[in-house]
Design an enzyme around this catalytic site. Structure first.
Site, PDB file in Angstrom:
ATOM      1  N   LYS A  60      30.857 -27.015  -3.454  1.00  0.00           N
ATOM      2  CA  LYS A  60      30.081 -25.773  -3.370  1.00  0.00           C
ATOM      3  C   LYS A  60      30.819 -24.732  -4.203  1.00  0.00           C
ATOM      4  O   LYS A  60      31.797 -24.132  -3.760  1.00  0.00           O
ATOM      5  CB  LYS A  60      29.988 -25.327  -1.906  1.00  0.00           C
ATOM      6  CG  LYS A  60      28.753 -24.531  -1.549  1.00  0.00           C
ATOM      7  CD  LYS A  60      28.593 -23.207  -2.267  1.00  0.00           C
ATOM      8  CE  LYS A  60      29.424 -22.095  -1.720  1.00  0.00           C
ATOM      9  NZ  LYS A  60      29.443 -20.899  -2.580  1.00  0.00           N
ATOM     10  N   GLU A 107      43.791 -22.446   0.558  1.00  0.00           N
ATOM     11  CA  GLU A 107      44.584 -21.726  -0.459  1.00  0.00           C
ATOM     12  C   GLU A 107      43.991 -20.339  -0.582  1.00  0.00           C
ATOM     13  O   GLU A 107      42.893 -20.167  -1.100  1.00  0.00           O
ATOM     14  CB  GLU A 107      44.524 -22.450  -1.798  1.00  0.00           C
ATOM     15  CG  GLU A 107      45.445 -23.646  -1.807  1.00  0.00           C
ATOM     16  CD  GLU A 107      45.484 -24.349  -3.150  1.00  0.00           C
ATOM     17  OE1 GLU A 107      45.895 -25.502  -3.170  1.00  0.00           O
ATOM     18  OE2 GLU A 107      45.083 -23.736  -4.148  1.00  0.00           O
ATOM     19  N   CYS A 140      45.535 -15.580  -7.805  1.00  0.00           N
ATOM     20  CA  CYS A 140      46.160 -15.533  -6.475  1.00  0.00           C
ATOM     21  C   CYS A 140      47.671 -15.398  -6.575  1.00  0.00           C
ATOM     22  O   CYS A 140      48.309 -14.813  -5.716  1.00  0.00           O
ATOM     23  CB  CYS A 140      45.801 -16.790  -5.701  1.00  0.00           C
ATOM     24  SG  CYS A 140      46.234 -18.292  -6.573  1.00  0.00           S
ATOM     25  N   GLU A 192      45.307  -7.011  -1.108  1.00  0.00           N
ATOM     26  CA  GLU A 192      45.098  -7.758  -2.352  1.00  0.00           C
ATOM     27  C   GLU A 192      43.964  -7.094  -3.134  1.00  0.00           C
ATOM     28  O   GLU A 192      42.815  -7.106  -2.703  1.00  0.00           O
ATOM     29  CB  GLU A 192      44.733  -9.213  -2.042  1.00  0.00           C
ATOM     30  CG  GLU A 192      44.664 -10.062  -3.303  1.00  0.00           C
ATOM     31  CD  GLU A 192      44.141 -11.480  -3.055  1.00  0.00           C
ATOM     32  OE1 GLU A 192      43.153 -11.623  -2.326  1.00  0.00           O
ATOM     33  OE2 GLU A 192      44.720 -12.419  -3.633  1.00  0.00           O
TER      34      GLU A 192
HETATM   35  P1  NAD Z   1      35.715 -15.869  -1.291  1.00  0.00           P
HETATM   36  O1  NAD Z   1      36.510 -16.259  -0.105  1.00  0.00           O
HETATM   37  O2  NAD Z   1      34.820 -14.705  -1.179  1.00  0.00           O
HETATM   38  O3  NAD Z   1      34.786 -17.081  -1.769  1.00  0.00           O
HETATM   39  C1  NAD Z   1      35.319 -18.348  -2.103  1.00  0.00           C
HETATM   40  C2  NAD Z   1      34.265 -19.400  -1.841  1.00  0.00           C
HETATM   41  O4  NAD Z   1      34.002 -19.448  -0.450  1.00  0.00           O
HETATM   42  C3  NAD Z   1      32.917 -19.138  -2.528  1.00  0.00           C
HETATM   43  O5  NAD Z   1      32.402 -20.361  -2.996  1.00  0.00           O
HETATM   44  C4  NAD Z   1      32.071 -18.593  -1.391  1.00  0.00           C
HETATM   45  O6  NAD Z   1      30.690 -18.810  -1.549  1.00  0.00           O
HETATM   46  C5  NAD Z   1      32.605 -19.398  -0.231  1.00  0.00           C
HETATM   47  N1  NAD Z   1      32.373 -18.814   1.092  1.00  0.00           N
HETATM   48  C6  NAD Z   1      32.259 -17.508   1.431  1.00  0.00           C
HETATM   49  N2  NAD Z   1      32.026 -17.392   2.756  1.00  0.00           N
HETATM   50  C7  NAD Z   1      31.991 -18.645   3.273  1.00  0.00           C
HETATM   51  C8  NAD Z   1      31.794 -19.181   4.563  1.00  0.00           C
HETATM   52  N3  NAD Z   1      31.570 -18.415   5.617  1.00  0.00           N
HETATM   53  N4  NAD Z   1      31.840 -20.523   4.716  1.00  0.00           N
HETATM   54  C9  NAD Z   1      32.060 -21.336   3.664  1.00  0.00           C
HETATM   55  N5  NAD Z   1      32.242 -20.889   2.411  1.00  0.00           N
HETATM   56  C10 NAD Z   1      32.216 -19.549   2.207  1.00  0.00           C
HETATM   57  O7  NAD Z   1      36.770 -15.700  -2.472  1.00  0.00           O
HETATM   58  P2  NAD Z   1      36.492 -15.174  -3.956  1.00  0.00           P
HETATM   59  O8  NAD Z   1      36.287 -13.709  -3.879  1.00  0.00           O
HETATM   60  O9  NAD Z   1      35.468 -16.040  -4.599  1.00  0.00           O
HETATM   61  O10 NAD Z   1      37.880 -15.516  -4.672  1.00  0.00           O
HETATM   62  C11 NAD Z   1      38.963 -14.662  -4.695  1.00  0.00           C
HETATM   63  C12 NAD Z   1      39.997 -15.032  -3.638  1.00  0.00           C
HETATM   64  O11 NAD Z   1      40.466 -16.360  -3.860  1.00  0.00           O
HETATM   65  C13 NAD Z   1      41.229 -14.160  -3.672  1.00  0.00           C
HETATM   66  O12 NAD Z   1      41.585 -13.775  -2.369  1.00  0.00           O
HETATM   67  C14 NAD Z   1      42.295 -15.065  -4.254  1.00  0.00           C
HETATM   68  O13 NAD Z   1      43.620 -14.737  -3.929  1.00  0.00           O
HETATM   69  C15 NAD Z   1      41.887 -16.382  -3.729  1.00  0.00           C
HETATM   70  N6  NAD Z   1      42.470 -17.472  -4.526  1.00  0.00           N
HETATM   71  C16 NAD Z   1      43.514 -18.189  -3.981  1.00  0.00           C
HETATM   72  C17 NAD Z   1      44.127 -19.196  -4.718  1.00  0.00           C
HETATM   73  C18 NAD Z   1      45.287 -19.980  -4.143  1.00  0.00           C
HETATM   74  O14 NAD Z   1      45.602 -21.025  -4.688  1.00  0.00           O
HETATM   75  N7  NAD Z   1      45.943 -19.533  -3.084  1.00  0.00           N
HETATM   76  C19 NAD Z   1      43.664 -19.480  -6.010  1.00  0.00           C
HETATM   77  C20 NAD Z   1      42.617 -18.730  -6.536  1.00  0.00           C
HETATM   78  C21 NAD Z   1      42.026 -17.731  -5.765  1.00  0.00           C
END
Ligand code: NAD
Length: 503
Positions: free
Chosen positions: A190, A265, A299, A396
């Site tokens: 997804k 992550e 991240c 963040e």
């Molecule tokens: P997000 O959490 O908003 O979304 C990530 C994914 O989760 C999307 O596909 C979204 O549709 C899905 N999602 C949202 N709500 C959900 C739910 N209730 N159930 C299942 N899936 C759901 O994150 P974002 O804004 O897309 O990405 C940025 C974030 O990702 C930042 O916090 C960043 O630090 C983190 N990130 C972490 C790493 C790591 O390795 N630690 C790497 C890259 C990004």
């Protein structure tokens, strides 16, 4: 023709098919419309519509999970060498289409071509690396006891869900999907709703490389619909998630009823600590790279600079000069260093911190402004005169925004570094070896680099502590997540079995 015009023309060619057919879900090797209709994907460069995207929901997830479940036994049991060859052909397919992937990624996410061209190739590297591990992934140990010969083995856990964010979507997807496939799992992916293009390219490349239908399925949609349904689906045995910390907590709740295994992550507010005895030229380059590359939407970005007071003034002055010289521009221009932020929502969030910083008493030393209203462009920003309790030091921001905080002593630096909810990475710049050893021992972070920016080495563990996540990727750690350990015990003789009910 300039390099930018050339890239725009090439992108136009690549986008034609998306404009015509939109992006459909891919389930069991077939294109399937979304059961909730479509949503639109727009480019952050000029807010134009790129294409329509299938809006998947629980029904589409059910179809994909069923396909993944049906495809699982044959993929699990395919001879390891054959599975390895498929993964290598996927890597070759990514390399062959790296330019298309990079250009689409830039247009979809606003990331600069300078970084995305490398990220596409990193995706291929992920497949090659895990392809090389396929043959030994199931190997175990022989643990002999006085009466038994124990043999351990690993088996793939089953169909897994992969949920990815928008910041470097292609690379991050491969980072999860490659080890899952190498382990023998099947996948329902997804992708983030803000960046669906390259997930479509990946499933196409994989199938062209010979991945059997149903082994990788892609369902587009939103988190609260398709994402939630994936976490709740009983046929899906584990969720590999990359995204925000608060979403990570939702993933855990949603998976509770089906006892899902989750790998999370999550976010970071990572410190880079610069001591006055460091190589300050290299420290400056690394500080700038680790917050302003990839639009700061990273991240592992070093978003908190902890700088020793004795060098602070000079270091900040050099920083301001360099930050003001960073090239913000069209992401397809190879000279661009920062492109637009991914969505209007994210742009509003990042720019809100310009006022928050001022209200909290910090100084906007560079940037702090948006650039026009054609796309979601902002100037790279540096806040100085901050302390570690301010929101700009604790939250963040996930944009090209750095908060500089002074410290006097090593103890103070360590205290501030750890005094935050997150614990993903830490960066330490010092030429005092024993200090580096002390600090790295006490820093609360899953990954620490000393006198270096983040340089990823695939066999090493990747992941965070505290609100930054649960679990590790990389090397054999990835297989620990996608596989189950089994122990099989063989009696080696006629050991005494306790008799119950015997006369
Ligand atoms: P997000 O959490 O908003 O979304 C990530 C994914 O989760 C999307 O596909 C979204 O549709 C899905 N999602 C949202 N709500 C959900 C739910 N209730 N159930 C299942 N899936 C759901 O994150 P974002 O804004 O897309 O990405 C940025 C974030 O990702 C930042 O916090 C960043 O630090 C983190 N990130 C972490 C790493 C790591 O390795 N630690 C790497 C890259 C990004």
């Amino acid at each position: 023709m300039s390099a930018l015009d050339d890239n725009i023309a090439k992108l136009d060619g690549f986008l034609g098919r998306f404009r015509e057919t939109g992006i459909l879900n891919r389930i069991a090797g077939a294109d399937v419309a979304g059961s909730e209709g479509v949503f639109q994907s727009t480019s952050p460069v000029d807010k134009s519509v790129i294409c329509e995207v299938a809006h998947g929901s629980a029904a589409d997830i059910d179809a994909a999970a069923t396909a993944a479940s049906e495809a699982f036994p044959a993929w699990r049991d395919m001879p390891a060498k054959q599975r390895r060859d498929v993964l290598i052909r996927i890597a070759e397919g990514i390399e062959a289409r790296a330019e298309e992937i990079a250009l689409c990624e830039c247009w979809d996410t606003g990331q600069a071509y300078k970084f995305m061209s490398k990220a596409a190739l990193r995706g291929a590297e992920n497949f090659r690396y895990f392809a090389d591990q396929v043959v030994q992934a199931r190997d175990g140990q022989h643990l002999k006891s006085p009466t038994l010969m124990n043999v351990t083995t690993r088996v793939p856990i089953g169909p897994v869900g992969v949920i990815t964010p928008w910041n470097t979507p292609f690379m991050l997807s491969t980072w999860k999907i490659a080890p899952a496939l190498a382990a023998g799992c099947t996948v329902v992916h997804k992708p983030a709703e803000a960046s669906p293009l390259t997930a479509r390219l990946l499933v196409e490349i994989a199938e062209e490389a010979g991945l059997p239908p149903g082994v990788l399925n892609t369902v587009n949609g939103f988190g609260e619909g398709a994402g939630k349904a994936l976490c709740e689906h009983p046929k899906v045995k584990a969720i590999a998630f990359v995204g925000e910390s608060r979403t990570g907590s939702l993933i855990t709740k949603q998976g509770a009823d089906t006892l899902k295994r989750n790998h999370l992550e999550l976010g970071g507010k990572n410190p880079v600590i610069v001591f006055d005895d460091a190589d300050l030229d290299r420290a400056l380059d690394a500080v700038i790279f680790m917050i302003y590359s990839i639009n700061g939407e990273r991240c592992t970005s070093s978003s908190r600079l902890l700088v020793q007071e004795s060098i602070r003034e000079d270091f900040e002055a050099r920083l301001i000069e360099r930050v003001n010289a960073i090239k913000v521009g069209h992401p397809l221009d190879p000279a661009t260093e920062i492109g637009p932020l991914v969505t209007e929502e994210h742009y509003t969030k990042v720019t809100s911190y310009f006022d928050i910083a001022k209200a909290d008493g910090a100084t906007v030393a560079a940037g702090g402004v948006a650039l026009g209203d054609e796309g979601y462009f902002v100037r790279p920003t540096l806040f100085t005169g901050a302390n570690n309790q301010m929101r700009i030091a604790q939250e963040e921001i996930f944009g090209p925004v750095l908060t500089s905080i002074p410290f006097e002593t090593e103890e103070e630096a360590l205290h501030m570094a750890n005094d935050v909810a997150y614990g993903l990475t830490g960066y330490v710049w010092t030429n005092d070896l024993t200090r580096a050893l002390r600090l790295t021992d006490q820093l609360e972070a899953g990954m620490i680099w000393v006198n270096s920016e983040n340089v990823r080495h695939l066999p090493t563990p990747f992941g965070g502590l505290k609100a930054s996540g649960i679990g590790r990727d990389g090397g054999d750690w990835s297989f620990e997540f996608y596989m189950e350990q089994k122990n099989i015990a063989f009696a080696t003789g006629q050991h005494k079995i306790t008799k119950l009910g015997a006369l």
